[in-house]
Design an enzyme around this catalytic site. Structure first.
Site, PDB file in Angstrom:
ATOM      1  N   GLY A 202       0.820  -1.217   0.000  1.00 62.04           N
ATOM      2  CA  GLY A 202       0.000   0.000   0.000  1.00 62.04           C
ATOM      3  C   GLY A 202       0.850   1.261   0.000  1.00 62.04           C
ATOM      4  N   HIS A 203       1.978   1.202   0.636  1.00 63.53           N
ATOM      5  CA  HIS A 203       2.903   2.345   0.621  1.00 63.53           C
ATOM      6  C   HIS A 203       4.143   1.934  -0.170  1.00 63.53           C
ATOM      7  CE1 HIS A 203       5.231   5.803   1.514  1.00 63.53           C
ATOM      8  NE2 HIS A 203       4.514   6.211   2.554  1.00 63.53           N
ATOM      9  N   HIS A 277      -1.761   9.866  -2.030  1.00 64.69           N
ATOM     10  CA  HIS A 277      -0.714  10.172  -1.062  1.00 64.69           C
ATOM     11  C   HIS A 277       0.573  10.586  -1.792  1.00 64.69           C
ATOM     12  CE1 HIS A 277       2.213   9.217   2.156  1.00 64.69           C
ATOM     13  NE2 HIS A 277       1.205   9.415   2.988  1.00 64.69           N
ATOM     14  N   GLU A 329      -2.899  13.322   2.924  1.00 74.33           N
ATOM     15  CA  GLU A 329      -1.467  13.661   2.836  1.00 74.33           C
ATOM     16  C   GLU A 329      -1.055  13.712   1.369  1.00 74.33           C
ATOM     17  OE1 GLU A 329       0.619  12.398   6.878  1.00 74.33           O
ATOM     18  OE2 GLU A 329       0.655  10.769   5.428  1.00 74.33           O
ATOM     19  N   GLU A 345       4.003  17.958   2.730  1.00 69.91           N
ATOM     20  CA  GLU A 345       4.845  17.205   3.665  1.00 69.91           C
ATOM     21  C   GLU A 345       6.318  17.259   3.254  1.00 69.91           C
ATOM     22  OE1 GLU A 345       3.456  13.186   4.304  1.00 69.91           O
ATOM     23  OE2 GLU A 345       5.361  12.590   5.199  1.00 69.91           O
ATOM     24  N   CYS A 413       8.472  10.099  10.075  1.00 76.00           N
ATOM     25  CA  CYS A 413       9.086   9.812   8.779  1.00 76.00           C
ATOM     26  C   CYS A 413       9.980  10.944   8.293  1.00 76.00           C
ATOM     27  CB  CYS A 413       8.008   9.529   7.735  1.00 76.00           C
ATOM     28  SG  CYS A 413       6.690  10.760   7.697  1.00 76.00           S
TER      29      CYS A 413
END
Lengths: 646, 646
Positions: A202-203, A277, A329, A345, A413
């Site tokens: 997913g990421h 994202h 995000e 971000e 992160c």
């Protein structure tokens, strides 16, 4: 004497069109940070702070919060600490930063700390190679059950990047071997063959990490595994649907509603606009660019080029910040770039640096270097305080004083991400091909490289980004013919160029002037980039910036901060069109910055009454602008990048 | 020939300061709508539509949804209908509207419908006088247990207003007697005496209704009960706290968090700024103004004056809309007036008309008439469609086409509220005192009144609000000396004045010119208010309007609507400072409106690229503006009141 070659460049322009049949060449290779020294007044002190403050500070924070000891089965979360499913990625990025630092600045204490951390990590590895502190120690029966949400392969990817960095910096295989075993485990688990899971994370992150692992080890399986993850992503029926059902969940209840949140609603090659994202997006496009280069896979280019345009021509802040929305995000619609509520971000701007850098290697096109430089000097660099121990997660372009740098985050992160970027800065300055050296960034220091079969040392002397004069000296054993490409930044409208003191006129091609000749040791090239204060206007569809102007000088985006402009209402400042802004270098301010000063005005709010038949009276004032990256280093304060202009 | 007396009025100016010792006089009394005829081209057709479409339409909607039959114990909610705790107030406002209509336009069918509705209501009354369709039929054991949230006294107030209107229109006591019995019950229940509840309603309304009931019946107890509710409100310990505890609830869990939501966090006399729910606020200030006048209670004036300023000098849209926030249907902070997200409930603008009208009666100060006129012609009138059967609950000042008039609402407070306002419009035009007639609004028609002991008929001829020429003729049996006050609106910067054809020069005082002389039947006064197109600017602290301008002509606020300006991006239109806007009356458009036309421009969005070193190119265009009140009568469309100006 400067020979001004007038060029008027649109700051961003649209991509050239690739057709699917075109071959993709990786023409250029970065000159490794290990072969580059940086000894300028801008980056060198930042890298020192990163080495001496940020890296030790982040080690301690990782230690205090269990991000190191969490690999041991007996570790229990302490008071006020929650163990994240992606703790591993934070310490992995720290290992990467520490390794880059070690490569250029040997440090036995740091070396030992790294060994200890790596031993901790290794102790967590299962006999089959599996390694994840959360899934080994907290939910040992659940691994590979929720790829969509649980960052398992993402953590693996960061640990792989860490392993490659540590190996390259120290020559030690301690982490590399561990991660090869884990990569082998992942390779046995995922793929299209019968009995394998057809999943993907997913990421995204593992995809680019596996390319790095392939490059470090030469093991083609890793490259193919990366390609599998890219090829499989977004295929129907969705893996995430079947995976959710297997967990007993209703896949339609996915909180983000669509898999475009993680760029998995359709196959990557079919995607044309950036979605979801922002960090995930940047990491997968980086991997796609790597794969396009390594596999000469031109089928990836239509997506990459179109998405590049959708990011940089429609969805990027002037600072190189991306992803305006806090709720995902990430990305929203074209031209939606609110200033005060900007999420932007730090990790996303860093991700844009990564992706730009990879696009740049495909063909040495200055468009990519322009975006890389913009994000690096502005929206990424703003993520860390001047003292290296406070961080922005979000990077707004306007504030009423509600924003403040934090010393850590539950989801941490960004701090190690900016640390690894700064520690590896050297990597972004130069590239080499068989016949050319390309200089992308102007940073005083030197590089050792090889071109035309000849070892060459290139030295830069410059006060960049405060001054556009750059002197490049070449040293080599014997004369050699090669091309020297010097970037003419998109922000630069005129420049002068001399070789050994003699002005020469070369037209830039794709943002670079190329000087090909027989070079001799001692040759000197002087580039003089005009660096006046520039007003920048946004596309009219950027509602937040209508009637507003931003100030840029060279690569540096400026802002007006309350602390320098006391008693002035920053949010309703008006910069007259005729107002001149004068630059001056102030050595003792904010670590040494060029500030801009001039006259502005603001509407007098003394009049009572809501509605009037004449415009508000204006009061004149003096203003000072500072580089955006340096804001909020002197306490909470109002700030604005985009100022009304009349 | 116009004699222009140059006056340059700030559109809103601060209140004169009252000191607590000052006596409050109710100098002026409105001339009842029953004695006023309206036969102009603006209001008369609206009143006809209100009578022939809106009132019958709302009757049917009230009937269909159980708002009439709900008074009977056997009524059960039908499919898709939920019975609100404040159904009674909707039918009450409809009775009021129907009664006003009946007073000027006899209608046997409507008369009969009223009798039936009233019989239904009466059938619900308990032996002790209590009357509330919800608490009698749905929760019979719960009455008076939740004054804070359940609108019980609010419903009573609207039924009392209905009863007074019905009695005055028809002479029938059918509803009046019912409501006097209910008011007596309320009087026995609430008060400071031992054994009485020291409560007051969460949604104010009964306070002003009881003053009306006192005026209609002469019963002083009703005035005193109103005064009790005003005096008691906001006293500590809070009644709402003890009431919540009695229900077994934790009062700190009140959803709105503070009782300032319903103007009950501190005693009303101690309040200085408007807070909370806008309609509630307007209704209680209306009652306070009534009480100040009736009881000559100057202790209410510091609060009223200060709150008036906080509303009209800091928190009122140019349209007279108030209450920008949806979350509390009400007020926020000073100068917080966002355009597209404006709540500006129709009922709140109507409430502002009520309050302004009452303030105006205290001293004939044009400031109050200016606000009354602004809300009436703009933010209130926008609440109903031209055909009278579609309604706005919220009245934004900008739209991207997401807004649309609705044919009804679950919470249907606004439709009958605008109906009763329009039906009683006559009441707002004139006032009389012992020696003076005051003309507040310019509306063609006539009024029968009494001044200096003499019956006078005053007739107006005017095309207002499209033209500023007004001719006033007086008819009376014998000559009489009195003052005629004519309002010079705040928006008017020059005017001419003639008596019997001869120019006269009179300086306005508090927004009115006063002509005192011996008047004779046949006397004629001509007032010529210059009505050019005006640009209006907001206070610099209104962030939403910085760099923007609005257009007003006479009392009418204009907007640019997409339907008249095809292919023009309304949200980024720029009106050059030099652009002239020409007015022309268009009989067949939107029921007959004066439109404004001129040149404007907008930034060309054809250029690719996000950031440029020059301003966007501007494209010229022709624009047409229409009155704000008439927008969204031709489908969903973009709209803006505030336009960027350069």
């Amino acid at each position: 004497m400067r020979i001004a070659v007038a060029v008027c460049l649109v700051i961003m322009s649209a991509s050239a069109v690739w057709s699917v049949g075109d071959a993709v060449k990786k023409e250029f290779t970065p000159v490794s940070f290990a072969n580059v020294t940086v000894d300028d007044a801008f980056w060198a002190p930042r890298m020192k702070t990163n080495r001496e403050s940020t890296i030790p500070y982040e080690y301690q924070r990782c230690k205090d919060t269990g991000r190191i000891d969490g690999f041991r089965p007996d570790w229990k979360p302490g008071e006020g600490q929650t163990r994240h499913i992606f703790y591993d990625s934070d310490i992995a990025k720290w290992i990467e930063a520490a390794s880059y630092s070690l490569a250029t600045h040997p440090d036995p204490k740091l070396d030992k700390e790294l060994d200890e951390v790596i031993a901790n990590i290794a102790s967590c590895q299962k006999p089959d190679g599996y390694l994840n502190s959360y899934y080994v120690n907290v939910e040992p029966t659940k691994h590979w059950t929720n790829l969509r949400d649980c960052h398992e392969l993402y953590c693996a990817g960061h640990l792989i990047e860490a392993a490659v960095a540590h190996y390259q910096a120290t020559g030690k295989r301690s982490l590399l071997d561990v991660m090869c075993r884990y990569a082998d485990c992942i390779d046995r688990t995922f793929g299209t063959a019968d009995g394998k899971k057809r999943g993907y994370c997913g990421h995204e992150e593992i995809e680019l990490a596996l390319v790095k692992l392939y490059r470090a080890t030469g093991e083609k399986r890793y490259l193919e595994l990366s390609k599998y993850f890219v090829d499989e992503r977004g295929r129907k029926p969705y893996y995430y649907d079947s995976e959710a059902k297997a967990r007993g969940e209703d896949p339609t209840q996915f909180w983000a509603k669509s898999y475009d949140y993680c760029q998995a609603d359709k196959p990557l090659r079919d995607q044309r606009e950036v979605t979801g994202h922002a960090v995930r997006a940047m990491y997968i496009y980086s991997a796609m660019t790597d794969l396009a280069a390594e596999c000469q896979d031109s089928t990836l280019m239509p997506a990459l080029n179109s998405i590049w345009d959708s990011v940089t021509l429609q969805r990027m802040y002037l600072t190189g910040g991306i992803g305006p929305s806090a709720s995902n995000e990430g990305f929203t619609t074209a031209y939606d770039l609110p200033n005060e509520s900007a999420y932007a971000e730090t990790c996303a701007a860093i991700g844009l640096v990564f992706w730009s850098h990879r696009m740049l290697e495909l063909g040495c096109d200055g468009r990519y270097a322009d975006v890389m430089e913009r994000a690096l000097y502005n929206g990424a660099l703003s993520g860390v305080s001047l003292d290296g121990t406070k961080f922005f997660y979000v990077n707004p372009l306007a504030s009423h004083g509600q924003h403040e740098r934090q010393d850590w985050f539950g989801c941490a992160c960004c701090p190690p991400n900016i640390a690894r970027l700064i520690a590896s800065l050297g990597e972004y300055i130069y590239s080499q091909s068989d016949n050319d050296i390309a200089v992308h960034l102007y940073v005083q220091g030197s590089a050792k490289l090889k071109v035309g079969g000849q070892a060459v040392t290139l030295s830069q002397k410059t006060e960049y980004p405060w001054d556009g004069k750059v002197t490049i000296s070449l040293a080599m054993d014997k004369p050699s013919t090669f091309g020297l490409r010097l970037r003419i930044p998109g922000w630069c409208r005129s420049y002068g160029l001399k070789v050994n003191g003699k002005p020469i006129s070369v037209k830039p091609d794709l943002g670079y002037v190329r000087i090909e000749r027989q070079w001799t040791g001692g040759d000197k090239v002087e580039l003089d980039l005009a660096m006046p204060v520039e007003r920048v206007y946004a596309h009219p569809l950027v509602q937040a910036d209508v009637g507003r102007v931003a100030i840029q000088r060279g690569p540096i985006v400026y802002c007006i901060e309350g602390v320098d402009n006391k008693d002035i209402p920053i949010d309703r400042l008006v910069l007259p069109k005729s107002a001149e802004l004068k630059s001056s270098f102030r050595k003792s301010l904010l670590g040494g910055v060029t500030t801009l000063a001039g006259s502005a005005e603001y509407a007098d709010d003394a009049a009572s009454g809501l509605y009037h038949s004449s415009e508000p009276k204006m009061k004149r004032c003096k203003i000072t602008a500072i580089p955006y990256y340096a804001w909020c280093n002197r306490g909470k304060t109002d700030m604005a990048v985009w100022i009304a202009e009349r």
